[in-house]
Design an enzyme around this catalytic site. Structure first.
Site, PDB file in Angstrom:
ATOM      1  N   TYR A 153      -6.593 -13.444 -14.013  1.00 53.24           N
ATOM      2  CA  TYR A 153      -6.931 -13.710 -12.612  1.00 53.24           C
ATOM      3  C   TYR A 153      -5.849 -14.607 -12.020  1.00 53.24           C
ATOM      4  O   TYR A 153      -5.476 -15.624 -12.603  1.00 53.24           O
ATOM      5  CB  TYR A 153      -8.292 -14.413 -12.517  1.00 53.24           C
ATOM      6  CG  TYR A 153      -8.713 -14.708 -11.093  1.00 53.24           C
ATOM      7  CD1 TYR A 153      -9.033 -13.681 -10.200  1.00 53.24           C
ATOM      8  CD2 TYR A 153      -8.786 -16.020 -10.624  1.00 53.24           C
ATOM      9  CE1 TYR A 153      -9.421 -13.953  -8.902  1.00 53.24           C
ATOM     10  CE2 TYR A 153      -9.179 -16.300  -9.323  1.00 53.24           C
ATOM     11  CZ  TYR A 153      -9.489 -15.268  -8.470  1.00 53.24           C
ATOM     12  OH  TYR A 153      -9.869 -15.533  -7.168  1.00 53.24           O
ATOM     13  N   ASP A 248       1.645 -18.221 -14.628  1.00 56.30           N
ATOM     14  CA  ASP A 248       0.553 -18.789 -13.847  1.00 56.30           C
ATOM     15  C   ASP A 248      -0.087 -19.918 -14.648  1.00 56.30           C
ATOM     16  O   ASP A 248      -0.820 -19.687 -15.608  1.00 56.30           O
ATOM     17  CB  ASP A 248      -0.470 -17.691 -13.515  1.00 56.30           C
ATOM     18  CG  ASP A 248      -1.579 -18.203 -12.601  1.00 56.30           C
ATOM     19  OD1 ASP A 248      -1.734 -19.431 -12.473  1.00 56.30           O
ATOM     20  OD2 ASP A 248      -2.283 -17.360 -12.016  1.00 56.30           O
ATOM     21  N   LYS A 285      -5.273 -26.524  -9.016  1.00 55.66           N
ATOM     22  CA  LYS A 285      -6.335 -27.300  -9.670  1.00 55.66           C
ATOM     23  C   LYS A 285      -5.943 -28.762  -9.930  1.00 55.66           C
ATOM     24  O   LYS A 285      -5.958 -29.569  -9.020  1.00 55.66           O
ATOM     25  CB  LYS A 285      -6.797 -26.584 -10.926  1.00 55.66           C
ATOM     26  CG  LYS A 285      -7.376 -25.182 -10.586  1.00 55.66           C
ATOM     27  CD  LYS A 285      -8.079 -24.536 -11.731  1.00 55.66           C
ATOM     28  CE  LYS A 285      -8.472 -23.108 -11.431  1.00 55.66           C
ATOM     29  NZ  LYS A 285      -9.823 -22.920 -10.988  1.00 55.66           N
TER      30      LYS A 285
HETATM   31  N1  PLP Z   1      -4.527 -18.469 -11.070  1.00 58.01           N
HETATM   32  C1  PLP Z   1      -5.396 -18.826 -12.032  1.00 58.01           C
HETATM   33  C2  PLP Z   1      -4.979 -18.731 -13.465  1.00 58.01           C
HETATM   34  C3  PLP Z   1      -6.675 -19.300 -11.705  1.00 58.01           C
HETATM   35  O1  PLP Z   1      -7.528 -19.640 -12.665  1.00 58.01           O
HETATM   36  C4  PLP Z   1      -7.031 -19.362 -10.331  1.00 58.01           C
HETATM   37  C5  PLP Z   1      -8.373 -19.811  -9.933  1.00 58.01           C
HETATM   38  O2  PLP Z   1      -9.281 -19.923 -10.708  1.00 58.01           O
HETATM   39  C6  PLP Z   1      -6.087 -18.977  -9.366  1.00 58.01           C
HETATM   40  C7  PLP Z   1      -4.851 -18.545  -9.764  1.00 58.01           C
HETATM   41  C8  PLP Z   1      -6.437 -19.042  -7.908  1.00 58.01           C
HETATM   42  O3  PLP Z   1      -6.513 -20.364  -7.488  1.00 58.01           O
HETATM   43  P1  PLP Z   1      -7.383 -20.730  -6.194  1.00 58.01           P
HETATM   44  O4  PLP Z   1      -8.814 -20.520  -6.553  1.00 58.01           O
HETATM   45  O5  PLP Z   1      -7.037 -22.178  -5.939  1.00 58.01           O
HETATM   46  O6  PLP Z   1      -6.917 -19.858  -5.086  1.00 58.01           O
END
Ligand code: PLP
Length: 449
Positions: A153, A248, A285
């Site tokens: 994700y 990511d 986060k």
């Molecule tokens: N990338 C990863 C690995 C995530 O876990 C998340 C959110 O849980 C995101 C991107 C997206 O971040 P946001 O919820 O701040 O848009």
């Protein structure tokens, strides 16, 4: 009716919110769709605890889905935000704090002074960071295709929702309605931990792949750490074809260690892992300490393709917001070696106890962990990819979740999410979790499909 009153129950609040907010929630997994029941409406949080509108306190293993690494309402972070707020909420102009935070990140995400972040652009959410990363990869390489892995994700931008983890996995969606066939066709989805699939994709589309995006350690289909050496080999393949590797670290960054999963691999997991570096890294986060802040970092040459220096446009009214930056600086400064040692220890204690409780009830499971992130898969074979994860006995999780909730412990309301500990989880909080586990394991054992 005006604001929520102290007498309102969670049921009342959910009924009311559903009239004004789709599904009653502002992010799908909060709706308890896969575990059933009424979501708790939280009114305050401190240290390892959250309190709902009915005045009930829970030990929290969600931690705002990661950011609350120091515990909720950490006094240093709250003070930093209050001080910043008193000076003005948002200026729409550069502030000294943004440069300070960028320097802090560059310095932290390095091993022996060498790291993948030479420049950093701040945004407000992880979604924006990864969305910008893929636009930048396309703009820099002049290519159109993007590769992602099933079950990973990366936020909710159009290109990245195909076979995604987190809420998309929880709701068992193949992707999302509203994404055009043309956009979907530009994202190739491969099985995780499968380097041959990556090689085949490059054999077929070498001149068209702009970038490959990968969670540093997958944690949105439950936790699923990469196979040993996978990230490094991936970097080698991707970069040898002139494409960009986008790591990511929105979830893992500053949580599994001071330099994120990349730092952990570079210094521990793969002993000579320093030989690999992503071209771009997305953060979110923890970097905002609970405020809306995220960032995209990477190689200078690539980052300078962003406007105003380069042709790739990206902007944000609230980017680098002074309150969020203050929270981020305070959080990162406080997250020292002792904090990470404590997180590791607490995570190990809870994971070991939960596994023992499930084992004692004869519930087939594997403990999934990546640094201090962990979760459980209800299967007896360690999963390697999204297909394996989906094949587990997911129906064992809802009764487990509710037994924990009844005992005063909030877990993520989906089996496809990681459990999060904070540095504020002290002996009292941890023993409340441990005490709750045997009954929850019994509930999982008694579950039926
Ligand atoms: N990338 C990863 C690995 C995530 O876990 C998340 C959110 O849980 C995101 C991107 C997206 O971040 P946001 O919820 O701040 O848009």
């Amino acid at each position: 009716m005006s604001g929520a009153t102290a007498a309102a129950t969670n049921d009342d609040l959910f009924r009311r919110s559903k009239k004004s907010i789709p599904g009653g929630v502002n992010s799908p997994v909060r709706a308890y769709g896969s575990v059933g029941g009424t979501p708790r409406f939280l009114v305050s949080a401190t240290g390892p605890y959250v309190t709902d509108a009915e005045g009930r306190e829970y030990v929290d293993l969600v931690a705002s889905w990661g950011p609350a690494i120091l515990g909720h309402a950490h006094p240093g972070t709250v003070r930093a935000v209050q001080d910043a707020a008193a000076r003005g909420l948002s200026f729409g102009a550069s502030t000294p704090g943004e440069t300070e935070l960028a320097e802090l990140v560059r310095h932290r995400v390095s091993v022996d002074g060498d790291g993948p972040v030479e420049k950093l652009r701040m945004v407000s959410t992880g979604t924006e960071a990864t969305m910008t990363a893929i636009r930048l990869a396309r703009g820099y390489t002049g290519r159109d295709l993007l590769v992602k892995f099933a079950g990973h994700y990366h936020g909710h931008s159009d290109s990245l929702l195909a076979e995604a983890g987190s809420g998309v996995a929880t709701l068992a969606l193949p992707g999302s309605a509203g994404i055009t066939a043309e956009t979907a066709a530009q994202t190739l989805v491969l099985p995780y931990n499968d380097l041959d699939a990556v090689r085949r994709a490059f054999d077929e589309h070498s001149e068209r792949i702009a970038g490959v995006i990968v969670e540093a350690a997958a944690a949105n289909m439950g936790v699923l750490a990469p196979a040993r050496g996978f990230n490094r080999a991936l970097a080698q393949i991707v970069q040898s074809h002139g494409a960009l590797l986008i790591l990511d670290e929105v979830l893992t960054g500053f949580r599994v260690g001071p330099a994120g999963w990349w730092g952990l691999e570079a210094s521990q997991v793969v002993p000579d892992g320093r030989g690999w570096k992503p071209d771009l890294v997305a953060f979110g986060k923890v970097i905002g300490g609970g405020m809306p802040l995220a960032a995209l970092g990477g190689r200078r040459e690539v980052m300078d393709f962003l406007a105003p220096l380069g042709p790739v446009y990206q902007a944000g009214t609230l980017s680098g917001n002074p309150l969020a930056v203050a929270a981020g600086i305070a959080t990162l400064r406080a997250a020292d070696a002792a904090v990470y040692a404590r997180l590791d220890e607490t995570a190990a204690t809870i994971a070991t106890a939960a596994s023992a409780a499930l084992g004692a009830e004869g519930v087939a499971h594997t403990v999934q962990h990546a640094g201090n992130l962990f979760s459980f898969a209800f299967t007896d074979t360690a999963p390697q990819n999204y297909d394996d994860v989906r094949a587990q006995d997911t129906w064992r999780y809802p009764p487990f979740f509710h037994a924990m909730l009844d005992a005063g412990v909030t877990l993520p309301p989906s089996v496809f999410e990681a459990w999060f500990v904070t540095a504020a989880h002290d002996e009292r909080a941890v023993s409340r979790v441990l005490d709750a586990l045997p009954a929850a394991a019994r509930a999982a054992a008694g579950a039926t499909p």
